[in-house]
Scaffold this motif. Structure first.
Motif, short mmCIF file in Angstrom:
data_model
loop_
_atom_site.label_atom_id
_atom_site.label_comp_id
_atom_site.label_asym_id
_atom_site.label_seq_id
_atom_site.Cartn_x
_atom_site.Cartn_y
_atom_site.Cartn_z
N GLY A 86 0.90 -1.15 0.04
CA GLY A 86 0.00 -0.24 0.24
C GLY A 86 0.58 1.23 -0.01
O GLY A 86 1.95 1.20 0.10
N GLU A 87 0.09 2.50 0.06
CA GLU A 87 0.89 3.67 -0.09
C GLU A 87 1.42 4.02 1.39
O GLU A 87 1.01 4.89 1.94
CB GLU A 87 -0.33 4.78 -0.41
CG GLU A 87 -0.96 4.55 -1.64
CD GLU A 87 -2.29 3.69 -1.54
OE1 GLU A 87 -3.08 4.01 -2.07
OE2 GLU A 87 -2.31 2.59 -0.55
N GLY A 88 2.65 3.46 1.54
CA GLY A 88 3.21 3.80 2.81
C GLY A 88 2.53 3.01 3.99
O GLY A 88 1.13 2.49 3.96
N ILE A 89 3.32 2.87 5.16
CA ILE A 89 2.66 2.47 6.37
C ILE A 89 1.37 3.42 6.80
O ILE A 89 0.31 2.76 7.11
CB ILE A 89 3.51 2.33 7.41
CG1 ILE A 89 4.54 1.29 7.07
CG2 ILE A 89 2.68 2.04 8.82
CD1 ILE A 89 5.42 1.12 8.30
N ASP A 90 1.51 4.71 6.49
CA ASP A 90 0.34 5.68 6.74
C ASP A 90 -0.99 5.15 6.14
O ASP A 90 -2.10 5.18 6.61
CB ASP A 90 0.61 7.00 6.31
CG ASP A 90 1.88 7.61 7.29
OD1 ASP A 90 2.30 7.00 8.29
OD2 ASP A 90 2.36 8.88 6.90
N GLY A 91 -0.85 4.88 4.80
CA GLY A 91 -1.94 4.39 3.80
C GLY A 91 -2.57 3.30 4.41
O GLY A 91 -3.79 3.00 4.54
N LEU A 92 -1.58 2.15 4.56
CA LEU A 92 -2.14 0.96 5.25
C LEU A 92 -2.81 1.17 6.47
O LEU A 92 -3.87 0.30 6.77
CB LEU A 92 -0.98 0.12 5.14
CG LEU A 92 -0.39 -0.68 3.95
CD1 LEU A 92 1.02 -1.18 4.09
CD2 LEU A 92 -1.50 -1.47 3.07
N LEU A 93 -2.24 1.86 7.47
CA LEU A 93 -3.11 2.12 8.68
C LEU A 93 -4.21 2.67 8.46
O LEU A 93 -5.34 2.28 9.25
CB LEU A 93 -2.13 3.10 9.36
CG LEU A 93 -0.75 2.50 10.21
CD1 LEU A 93 -0.05 3.70 10.97
CD2 LEU A 93 -1.03 1.33 11.30
N GLY A 94 -4.51 3.49 7.39
CA GLY A 94 -5.71 3.87 7.27
C GLY A 94 -6.83 3.13 6.84
O GLY A 94 -7.93 2.94 7.04
#
Length: 368
Positions: free
Chosen positions: A90-98
């Motif tokens: 995904g789009e960085g860990i930030d995107g995956l956390l979302g």
């Protein structure tokens, strides 16, 4: 004429971002920073092979990226000795956390994290209406036992733990994480953020069965692989959970050139080892600079160092402001008592020389 009708949740939230970018600060100052040492970026940059792959990929940028990130997932699976079905990109860990929070958290659902831990996770929880419950750090470390105790107390659906930690750079042994996993309450998922694990001592990465449904692990190409601007992260977990991401993720969210760059970076392990050695040397130099100014650098397993300024958050903020005014971008933790520190990214010798030159005057000004 009327405007859009926002949801009650959206109307209740502030229009804010977890971090103010250095670019915004530069626009405010009207000049560029001389040393960019605040965003935990890998200033040593990506592998030349990754750069070449992204340059070659630019000619094919008219095509969407592979929505399955197939080649990258297969390579990661081979490297980690797991199945590709246990990996989502995904789009960085930030995107995956979302995406993860969207999958599991609805209005009022309880979520546990540490007071002062990574704020982007909190941002996503708030954005989906979750209820955050926080526990304090213990000796500048996240406290796994306290996190799990609080998760059981509030009936949490998610509990967040970073190992190594951001913003302090501290870490737990993998065996400590494995022990904490046994305390995860029924119906709760441990979100184990391992963004910095490549920099950490051997034994930091916990040995966890990839099929264990109690945990999801987050990793990235932003830190050790030096590709923060490309936004490539991946999550590791039980196949059923990983498959669930396909219900809600942006299937064309991955940049095609970034996918190619991440694959090339993964295949250049000698460059990764070289980068980790440079980061280790930079951490030592930051500690030396701190000591030369009468300050204490916390031991770090990341690509940044938290420096204890020896007083409270107000004093640390004054030091930070003094450094920013002198062209050095750094950040600091948000919550006491960790906010007695400033946080400095591992940089090249020339970057750290700028920091070393600016720090004495910033300290003197803060003390004055």
């Amino acid at each position: 004429m009327t405007g859009p009708r926002y949801t009650p949740l959206t109307e209740s939230l502030p229009a804010t971002v977890p971090f103010v970018g250095p670019e915004a600060q530069e626009r405010h100052m009207g000049r560029a920073f001389d040393a960019r040492l605040g965003a935990n970026e890998n200033i040593f940059g990506p592998s030349p092979a990754a750069i070449a792959a992204m340059q070659a990929g630019a000619g094919q940028i008219w095509m969407y990226g592979d929505p399955e990130s197939y080649d990258l997932r297969q390579a990661l699976a081979a490297d980690l000795g797991i199945g590709a079905e246990n990996i989502v990109v995904g789009e960085g860990i930030d995107g995956l956390l979302g995406y993860l929070v969207r999958l599991l958290i609805g209005a009022g659902d309880p979520v546990v994290t540490s007071e002062g831990a990574y704020p982007t996770f909190n941002y996503h929880v708030a954005g989906f209406g979750g209820a955050l419950h926080k526990v304090p750090y213990k000796g500048d470390h996240e406290d796994p036992q306290a996190l799990m105790t609080k998760a059981a107390e509030v009936g949490a659906k998610l509990v967040y733990l970073a190992n190594p930690d951001n913003p302090m750079g501290t870490w737990h042994k993998g065996s400590d994480i494995t022990a904490a996993l046994e305390m995860v309450p029924e119906g709760c998922l441990l979100v184990l953020d391992e963004a910095y694990v490549e920099f950490a001592p051997e034994g930091t990465a916990a040995e966890i069965d990839i099929h264990d449904p109690r945990v999801i692990r987050m990793r990235t190409f932003s830190k050790a692989y030096g590709m923060a601007g490309a936004r490539v992260g991946y999550a590791l977990g039980a196949a059923e959970l990983i498959t669930a991401f396909n219900k809600i993720r942006n299937h064309f969210g991955m940049n095609r050139a970034a996918q190619a760059g991440a694959l090339a970076a993964l295949q250049d392990q000698p460059y990764l080892a070289e980068t980790c050695a440079k980061v280790s040397a930079a951490r030592d130099e930051i500690a030396r600079i701190a000591a030369a100014n009468g300050l204490n650098a916390l031991p770090s397993a990341t690509n940044f160092v938290a420096i204890d300024c020896g007083a409270d958050g107000g004093f640390a903020k004054a030091v930070l402001d003094g450094l920013v005014a002198r062209g050095v971008f750094v950040r600091m933790p948000f919550v006491a008592p960790q906010n007695r520190c400033i946080r400095v990214s591992a940089g090249r010798p020339e970057d750290l020389a700028v920091f070393a030159a600016a720090l004495p005057a910033a300290l003197a000004e803060a003390r004055g």
